[in-house]
Motif scaffolding. Sequence first.
Motif, PDB file in Angstrom:
ATOM      1  N   ALA A  18       0.829  -1.204   0.000  1.00  0.00           N
ATOM      2  CA  ALA A  18       0.000   0.000   0.000  1.00  0.00           C
ATOM      3  C   ALA A  18       0.864   1.255   0.000  1.00  0.00           C
ATOM      4  O   ALA A  18       1.953   1.276   0.559  1.00  0.00           O
ATOM      5  CB  ALA A  18      -0.928   0.010   1.216  1.00  0.00           C
ATOM      6  N   THR A  19       0.347   2.304  -0.642  1.00  0.00           N
ATOM      7  CA  THR A  19       1.009   3.602  -0.618  1.00  0.00           C
ATOM      8  C   THR A  19       0.219   4.600   0.212  1.00  0.00           C
ATOM      9  O   THR A  19       0.769   5.591   0.666  1.00  0.00           O
ATOM     10  CB  THR A  19       1.214   4.141  -2.043  1.00  0.00           C
ATOM     11  OG1 THR A  19      -0.055   4.191  -2.715  1.00  0.00           O
ATOM     12  CG2 THR A  19       2.168   3.246  -2.824  1.00  0.00           C
ATOM     13  N   SER A  35      -2.355   1.544  -3.854  1.00  0.00           N
ATOM     14  CA  SER A  35      -1.106   0.795  -3.903  1.00  0.00           C
ATOM     15  C   SER A  35      -0.540   0.811  -5.307  1.00  0.00           C
ATOM     16  O   SER A  35      -1.184   1.232  -6.260  1.00  0.00           O
ATOM     17  CB  SER A  35      -1.318  -0.652  -3.441  1.00  0.00           C
ATOM     18  OG  SER A  35      -2.089  -1.357  -4.379  1.00  0.00           O
ATOM     19  N   GLU A  36       0.690   0.324  -5.381  1.00  0.00           N
ATOM     20  CA  GLU A  36       1.345   0.163  -6.671  1.00  0.00           C
ATOM     21  C   GLU A  36       2.111  -1.150  -6.624  1.00  0.00           C
ATOM     22  O   GLU A  36       2.834  -1.426  -5.671  1.00  0.00           O
ATOM     23  CB  GLU A  36       2.302   1.312  -6.950  1.00  0.00           C
ATOM     24  CG  GLU A  36       2.928   1.231  -8.321  1.00  0.00           C
ATOM     25  CD  GLU A  36       3.820   2.414  -8.632  1.00  0.00           C
ATOM     26  OE1 GLU A  36       4.692   2.248  -9.502  1.00  0.00           O
ATOM     27  OE2 GLU A  36       3.658   3.473  -8.022  1.00  0.00           O
ATOM     28  N   TRP A  42      -3.230   0.700  -8.086  1.00  0.00           N
ATOM     29  CA  TRP A  42      -4.457   0.033  -7.689  1.00  0.00           C
ATOM     30  C   TRP A  42      -5.199   0.913  -6.691  1.00  0.00           C
ATOM     31  O   TRP A  42      -4.591   1.540  -5.835  1.00  0.00           O
ATOM     32  CB  TRP A  42      -4.144  -1.292  -6.995  1.00  0.00           C
ATOM     33  CG  TRP A  42      -3.410  -2.272  -7.834  1.00  0.00           C
ATOM     34  CD1 TRP A  42      -2.084  -2.267  -8.134  1.00  0.00           C
ATOM     35  CD2 TRP A  42      -3.944  -3.419  -8.475  1.00  0.00           C
ATOM     36  NE1 TRP A  42      -1.758  -3.344  -8.911  1.00  0.00           N
ATOM     37  CE2 TRP A  42      -2.889  -4.069  -9.137  1.00  0.00           C
ATOM     38  CE3 TRP A  42      -5.217  -3.981  -8.543  1.00  0.00           C
ATOM     39  CZ2 TRP A  42      -3.057  -5.230  -9.857  1.00  0.00           C
ATOM     40  CZ3 TRP A  42      -5.391  -5.138  -9.261  1.00  0.00           C
ATOM     41  CH2 TRP A  42      -4.327  -5.752  -9.913  1.00  0.00           C
ATOM     42  N   ARG A  43      -6.508   0.933  -6.772  1.00  0.00           N
ATOM     43  CA  ARG A  43      -7.350   1.617  -5.783  1.00  0.00           C
ATOM     44  C   ARG A  43      -8.418   0.617  -5.355  1.00  0.00           C
ATOM     45  O   ARG A  43      -9.223   0.169  -6.172  1.00  0.00           O
ATOM     46  CB  ARG A  43      -8.002   2.852  -6.373  1.00  0.00           C
ATOM     47  CG  ARG A  43      -8.926   3.556  -5.400  1.00  0.00           C
ATOM     48  CD  ARG A  43      -9.529   4.821  -6.040  1.00  0.00           C
ATOM     49  NE  ARG A  43     -10.407   5.491  -5.117  1.00  0.00           N
ATOM     50  CZ  ARG A  43     -11.734   5.402  -5.153  1.00  0.00           C
ATOM     51  NH1 ARG A  43     -12.333   4.669  -6.079  1.00  0.00           N
ATOM     52  NH2 ARG A  43     -12.471   6.043  -4.275  1.00  0.00           N
ATOM     53  N   MET A  44      -8.391   0.256  -4.086  1.00  0.00           N
ATOM     54  CA  MET A  44      -9.360  -0.676  -3.541  1.00  0.00           C
ATOM     55  C   MET A  44     -10.245   0.071  -2.550  1.00  0.00           C
ATOM     56  O   MET A  44      -9.739   0.789  -1.687  1.00  0.00           O
ATOM     57  CB  MET A  44      -8.672  -1.830  -2.806  1.00  0.00           C
ATOM     58  CG  MET A  44      -7.982  -2.842  -3.701  1.00  0.00           C
ATOM     59  SD  MET A  44      -6.445  -2.289  -4.451  1.00  0.00           S
ATOM     60  CE  MET A  44      -5.345  -2.161  -3.094  1.00  0.00           C
ATOM     61  N   VAL A 105      -0.958 -10.168  -5.643  1.00  0.00           N
ATOM     62  CA  VAL A 105      -0.738  -9.022  -4.768  1.00  0.00           C
ATOM     63  C   VAL A 105      -0.860  -9.426  -3.298  1.00  0.00           C
ATOM     64  O   VAL A 105      -0.039  -9.026  -2.469  1.00  0.00           O
ATOM     65  CB  VAL A 105      -1.706  -7.875  -5.122  1.00  0.00           C
ATOM     66  CG1 VAL A 105      -1.579  -6.724  -4.138  1.00  0.00           C
ATOM     67  CG2 VAL A 105      -1.422  -7.376  -6.535  1.00  0.00           C
ATOM     68  N   TRP A 106      -1.858 -10.239  -2.956  1.00  0.00           N
ATOM     69  CA  TRP A 106      -2.011 -10.657  -1.560  1.00  0.00           C
ATOM     70  C   TRP A 106      -0.793 -11.441  -1.086  1.00  0.00           C
ATOM     71  O   TRP A 106      -0.460 -11.400   0.105  1.00  0.00           O
ATOM     72  CB  TRP A 106      -3.271 -11.487  -1.356  1.00  0.00           C
ATOM     73  CG  TRP A 106      -4.518 -10.675  -1.173  1.00  0.00           C
ATOM     74  CD1 TRP A 106      -5.652 -10.739  -1.946  1.00  0.00           C
ATOM     75  CD2 TRP A 106      -4.801  -9.701  -0.165  1.00  0.00           C
ATOM     76  NE1 TRP A 106      -6.601  -9.861  -1.488  1.00  0.00           N
ATOM     77  CE2 TRP A 106      -6.098  -9.206  -0.381  1.00  0.00           C
ATOM     78  CE3 TRP A 106      -4.061  -9.186   0.899  1.00  0.00           C
ATOM     79  CZ2 TRP A 106      -6.676  -8.234   0.427  1.00  0.00           C
ATOM     80  CZ3 TRP A 106      -4.647  -8.215   1.708  1.00  0.00           C
ATOM     81  CH2 TRP A 106      -5.939  -7.753   1.466  1.00  0.00           C
TER      82      TRP A 106
END
Length: 121
Positions: A18-19, A35-36, A42-44, A105-106
């Motif tokens: 996460a960023t 995140s990147e 990515w936007r969750m 990613v996870w």
Amino acid sequence: MDTVYAAWTSNDSVIPFATSLMVCGFIGGKIEIMSEANGVEWRMVGSFAELEPNRRLSNSWDCNSDCEVSRVGVGFSDEKEGGTRIIMLHTGFSKEESRDAHDLVWNLYPGGLKSFIGSLS
């Protein structure tokens, strides 16, 4: 275990990958993670359906507004020698490629969580 649960539910816990993180830690409260990974942003977003401190949480999950809202459930339990066991289940995928991307990613998350918690000492 308090530290591990707090890492999932606090705005102060930006865990690699996460960023940025925004959490409203109540039932119905919003969670947003930016995140990147591998050069892709990515936007969750989601909302909490369940919050039982130091036991479990669950939230809806919409990644990059891909019209596939899934569910993340996380359980926490004490382990010997002061550790915490985390059991996570991410369900509700209708697209195999979305499931596979999330899986990649996870798999980065445990290392990031361990690094984050180590930095608190």
